[in-house]
Every structure is written in structure tokens, then in C-alpha cells.
Design a protein around this motif. Structure first.
Motif, short mmCIF file in Angstrom:
data_model
loop_
_atom_site.label_atom_id
_atom_site.label_comp_id
_atom_site.label_asym_id
_atom_site.label_seq_id
_atom_site.Cartn_x
_atom_site.Cartn_y
_atom_site.Cartn_z
N LYS A 178 0.82 -1.22 0.00
CA LYS A 178 0.00 0.00 0.00
C LYS A 178 0.86 1.27 0.00
O LYS A 178 0.48 2.29 -0.56
N PHE A 179 2.03 1.21 0.63
CA PHE A 179 2.87 2.39 0.81
C PHE A 179 4.02 2.49 -0.20
O PHE A 179 4.88 3.35 -0.06
N SER A 180 4.02 1.65 -1.22
CA SER A 180 5.18 1.58 -2.12
C SER A 180 5.47 2.88 -2.87
O SER A 180 6.61 3.16 -3.19
N ALA A 181 4.46 3.71 -3.15
CA ALA A 181 4.69 4.95 -3.89
C ALA A 181 4.69 6.19 -2.98
O ALA A 181 4.75 7.31 -3.47
N TYR A 182 4.63 5.99 -1.68
CA TYR A 182 4.61 7.11 -0.76
C TYR A 182 6.01 7.70 -0.61
O TYR A 182 7.01 7.04 -0.84
N GLN A 183 6.07 8.96 -0.18
CA GLN A 183 7.34 9.64 0.02
C GLN A 183 7.72 9.58 1.49
O GLN A 183 6.89 9.78 2.38
N ASP A 184 9.01 9.30 1.75
CA ASP A 184 9.53 9.31 3.11
C ASP A 184 9.93 10.75 3.44
O ASP A 184 10.84 11.31 2.81
N LEU A 185 9.27 11.36 4.39
CA LEU A 185 9.54 12.75 4.74
C LEU A 185 10.91 12.94 5.39
O LEU A 185 11.45 14.05 5.38
N LEU A 186 11.48 11.88 5.93
CA LEU A 186 12.79 11.98 6.56
C LEU A 186 13.91 12.07 5.53
O LEU A 186 14.94 12.71 5.77
N THR A 187 13.73 11.42 4.37
CA THR A 187 14.79 11.41 3.34
C THR A 187 14.41 12.20 2.10
O THR A 187 15.28 12.53 1.31
N GLY A 188 13.10 12.46 1.91
CA GLY A 188 12.64 13.13 0.70
C GLY A 188 12.55 12.21 -0.50
O GLY A 188 12.23 12.63 -1.60
N LYS A 189 12.81 10.93 -0.30
CA LYS A 189 12.79 9.94 -1.37
C LYS A 189 11.55 9.05 -1.25
O LYS A 189 10.84 9.07 -0.25
N ILE A 190 11.33 8.24 -2.31
CA ILE A 190 10.26 7.25 -2.26
C ILE A 190 10.58 6.27 -1.12
O ILE A 190 11.74 5.94 -0.88
N ALA A 191 9.54 5.81 -0.44
CA ALA A 191 9.71 4.92 0.71
C ALA A 191 10.54 3.70 0.36
O ALA A 191 10.38 3.11 -0.71
N SER A 192 11.41 3.32 1.27
CA SER A 192 12.19 2.10 1.12
C SER A 192 11.24 0.90 1.24
O SER A 192 10.37 0.89 2.11
N GLN A 193 11.41 -0.09 0.39
CA GLN A 193 10.51 -1.25 0.40
C GLN A 193 10.81 -2.22 1.53
O GLN A 193 10.00 -3.07 1.86
N THR A 194 12.00 -2.08 2.12
CA THR A 194 12.38 -2.92 3.26
C THR A 194 12.92 -2.02 4.35
O THR A 194 13.81 -1.20 4.11
N LEU A 195 12.37 -2.16 5.54
CA LEU A 195 12.88 -1.40 6.67
C LEU A 195 13.92 -2.23 7.41
O LEU A 195 13.66 -3.39 7.76
N LYS A 196 15.08 -1.63 7.64
CA LYS A 196 16.12 -2.30 8.41
C LYS A 196 15.67 -2.41 9.87
O LYS A 196 14.70 -1.77 10.28
N ALA A 197 16.40 -3.19 10.62
CA ALA A 197 16.10 -3.33 12.05
C ALA A 197 16.07 -1.96 12.70
O ALA A 197 16.92 -1.12 12.44
N TRP A 198 15.03 -1.70 13.49
CA TRP A 198 14.85 -0.47 14.27
C TRP A 198 14.77 0.78 13.39
O TRP A 198 15.05 1.87 13.84
N ASP A 199 14.36 0.62 12.14
CA ASP A 199 14.26 1.73 11.20
C ASP A 199 12.90 2.42 11.34
O ASP A 199 11.93 1.83 11.81
N VAL A 200 12.84 3.68 10.91
CA VAL A 200 11.62 4.48 10.96
C VAL A 200 11.44 5.19 9.63
O VAL A 200 12.42 5.68 9.05
N GLU A 201 10.21 5.24 9.14
CA GLU A 201 9.86 6.06 7.99
C GLU A 201 8.60 6.85 8.34
O GLU A 201 7.71 6.33 9.02
N ILE A 202 8.57 8.10 7.91
CA ILE A 202 7.36 8.92 8.04
C ILE A 202 6.90 9.19 6.62
O ILE A 202 7.61 9.85 5.85
N LEU A 203 5.75 8.66 6.25
CA LEU A 203 5.31 8.65 4.85
C LEU A 203 4.08 9.50 4.62
O LEU A 203 3.23 9.63 5.49
N ASN A 204 4.01 10.08 3.41
CA ASN A 204 2.78 10.67 2.91
C ASN A 204 2.73 10.47 1.41
O ASN A 204 3.73 10.14 0.79
N LYS A 205 1.54 10.68 0.82
CA LYS A 205 1.38 10.47 -0.63
C LYS A 205 2.05 11.55 -1.40
O LYS A 205 2.13 12.67 -1.05
#
Length: 111
Positions: free
Chosen positions: A84-111
């Protein structure tokens, strides 16, 4: 719902226009998932992710109506981001959301 020694371990009560649940026991992951599935069904709330992903996902709506999704991997293992979140933007990096989150990773996403 559930009981222990003939006393309720989980109770549900109506309060005002809503419901309140009290969980007076320690549930494993399967028990919590079952309880939350029942609560979602009773309250007609749609789950934020329909895939079993073992991520913590929280939605916040800003005053101007922007939907923000906080995705936390609270484990020592990599976890796949729900499709569902594959095309969302990660506000922390400004890039498209990573498809795999590393251990203890965080993403803040919006469309």
C-alpha cells in the motif's frame, strides 16, 4: 471475551458514543492480533495495512488534512513495507519509501 479463574481478563463496555476495552492480562502476539481484529470488526475501523508485516503503523492527520504514516520496525530483523505504501514519500529522506525497513528503522510517509 476471555476469562481467567472465572473472572474477566478482557472486558468491553460502551462509554458515551464509543467503546472501551480493558485488557487485564498479558497476551502473546497471536492473542493481541485476534483481539485487535475483533475490535476493528466491531468498530468498523479499516486496518492501516491488510498484510501481516510485523511493523508498527500509526496514522496522523494534520490540521490541513495531510495524512502522515509513521512506520516503525521494532525488531532486530528486516521487515517488508506493505505494498500500500510503495509509492509514498519518506519525509525523513525526501525519497520514495524504502521497500524494506532495516532493524529499528523508521519512515514517516505521505502520498
Amino acid at each position: 471475551m476471555a476469562s481467567y479463574a472465572e473472572t474477566p481478563a478482557i472486558t468491553q463496555n460502551e462509554y458515551g458514543k464509543g467503546n472501551a476495552w480493558y485488557v487485564g492480562t498479558r497476551l502473546d502476539h497471536a492473542g493481541l492480533s485476534h483481539l485487535f481484529d475483533q475490535i476493528l470488526e466491531i468498530t468498523h475501523i479499516e486496518s492501516l495495512a491488510n498484510e501481516n508485516n510485523e511493523l508498527e503503523i500509526t496514522k496522523r492527520i494534520t490540521e490541513d488534512g495531510k495524512e502522515l504514516y509513521f512506520i516503525l520496525n521494532m525488531s532486530n530483523d528486516k521487515r517488508k513495507l506493505p505494498d500500500k505504501f510503495s509509492a509514498y514519500q519518506d519525509l525523513l529522506t525526501g525519497k520514495i519509501a524504502s521497500q524494506t525497513l532495516k532493524a529499528w528503522d523508521v519512515e514517516i510517509l505521505n502520498k
